[in-house]
Design a protein around this motif. Structure first.
Motif, short mmCIF file in Angstrom:
data_model
loop_
_atom_site.label_atom_id
_atom_site.label_comp_id
_atom_site.label_asym_id
_atom_site.label_seq_id
_atom_site.Cartn_x
_atom_site.Cartn_y
_atom_site.Cartn_z
N MET A 24 -6.10 5.13 -2.99
CA MET A 24 -4.65 4.97 -2.83
C MET A 24 -3.88 5.52 -4.04
N GLY A 39 5.06 -2.41 -3.23
CA GLY A 39 4.31 -1.26 -3.72
C GLY A 39 3.17 -0.86 -2.81
N TYR A 40 3.17 -1.32 -1.56
CA TYR A 40 2.14 -0.90 -0.61
C TYR A 40 2.60 0.35 0.14
N ILE A 41 1.63 1.19 0.46
CA ILE A 41 1.95 2.43 1.15
C ILE A 41 2.23 2.14 2.62
N GLY A 87 -3.37 -0.74 4.18
CA GLY A 87 -3.50 -2.08 3.60
C GLY A 87 -4.05 -2.01 2.20
N ASP A 88 -4.75 -3.07 1.79
CA ASP A 88 -5.32 -3.13 0.44
C ASP A 88 -6.74 -2.54 0.49
N ALA A 89 -6.89 -1.38 -0.12
CA ALA A 89 -8.15 -0.65 -0.01
C ALA A 89 -9.33 -1.45 -0.59
N ARG A 116 -3.45 -3.33 -10.71
CA ARG A 116 -1.98 -3.33 -10.75
C ARG A 116 -1.48 -4.74 -10.91
N1 URA Z 1 -3.10 -0.33 -3.34
C1 URA Z 1 -3.65 -0.51 -2.12
O1 URA Z 1 -4.82 -0.92 -2.01
N2 URA Z 1 -2.91 -0.25 -1.04
C2 URA Z 1 -1.65 0.21 -1.12
O2 URA Z 1 -1.01 0.45 -0.07
C3 URA Z 1 -1.09 0.40 -2.40
C4 URA Z 1 -1.84 0.14 -3.48
#
Ligand code: URA
Ligand code: PRP
Length: 209
Positions: free
Chosen positions: A133, A192-194, A199-201, A104
């Motif tokens: 995600m 754009g994070y959930i 967090g960031d997977a 992204r």
């Molecule tokens: N990608 C991620 O890794 N975490 C999110 O919350 C959104 C996009």
């Protein structure tokens, strides 16, 4: 419109809570993502067709069932989707794996493609697109568009967490694709994070932050 299946099995929910926990380090995070993926694959494959076969037990011959000739393709979206591959392969060891590399853009949140390698007969396979995600849905929607352009017509999407925004996008752009997730979270934040998310997977899987 795509159906959304939320897998509420207690083992999935228990492990998902551990995955969300910010104190869970990369080793446990990886193991938990692997375990949840295996458990979810059990649900995703629930409608696989069976055929009757004869089997000889040590006592006599009887009738049993085997999965009838369906060829499965697992399509992880790089890089975080990689963390879900082995769990599914343990259940479906004959599946082929195709990789789609997307990231992204942090400014536009639009997916940028950088890699693609699919099984040659991708159009004949029942495909399971995997990514932990589903946030804006841009990455999954782009991957599914690409697979359809290559002739694929049977596609399911499996993720750990989905935001309502991502679900709406898939339902709008790919109403034929069923979505399987362990939870539908509240919303996205301004990056754009959930929320509440995990967090960031990718970073948590591979320890890159
Ligand atoms: N990608 C991620 O890794 N975490 C999110 O919350 C959104 C996009
Ligand atoms: C994450 C995640 C998805 C995407 C979801 O990947 O693994 O692919 O974001 O967001 P979207 O639904 O808004 O498209 P990221 O771009 O961070 O790349 P990575 O897996 O390499 O970390």
């Amino acid at each position: 419109m795509s159906t959304v299946h939320v897998i509420r099995h207690p083992l999935v929910q228990h492990k998902l809570t551990m995955i969300r926990d910010k104190n869970t380090g990369p080793k446990d995070f990886r193991e938990l993502v692997d375990e949840v993926s295996l458990l979810m694959a059990y649900e995703v494959t629930r409608d696989m067709p069976l055929e009757e076969v004869e089997v000889e037990t040590p006592i006599c011959t009887t009738k049993g069932h085997t999965i009838s000739g369906k060829k499965v393709g697992i399509i992880p979206i790089l890089r975080a989707g990689l963390g879900m591959v082995n769990g599914i392969l343990r259940l479906i060891p004959t599946a082929k794996v195709g990789h789609i590399g997307l990231y992204r853009d942090p400014e536009t949140l639009e997916p940028v493609e950088y890699y693609c390698k699919l099984p040659a007969d991708v159009e004949e396979r029942e495909l399971i697109v995997i990514d932990p995600m589903l946030a804006t849905g841009g990455s999954a929607a782009a991957a599914i568009h690409y697979l359809k352009k290559r002739g694929a017509h049977s596609i399911k999407l499996m993720c750990l967490l989905a935001a309502p925004e991502g679900i709406e996008r898939i339902q709008r752009e790919h109403p034929d694709v069923e979505i399987f997730t362990a939870a539908v979270d509240e919303r996205l934040n301004e990056h754009g994070y959930i929320i509440p998310g995990l967090g960031d997977a990718g970073d948590r899987l591979f320890g890159t932050k």
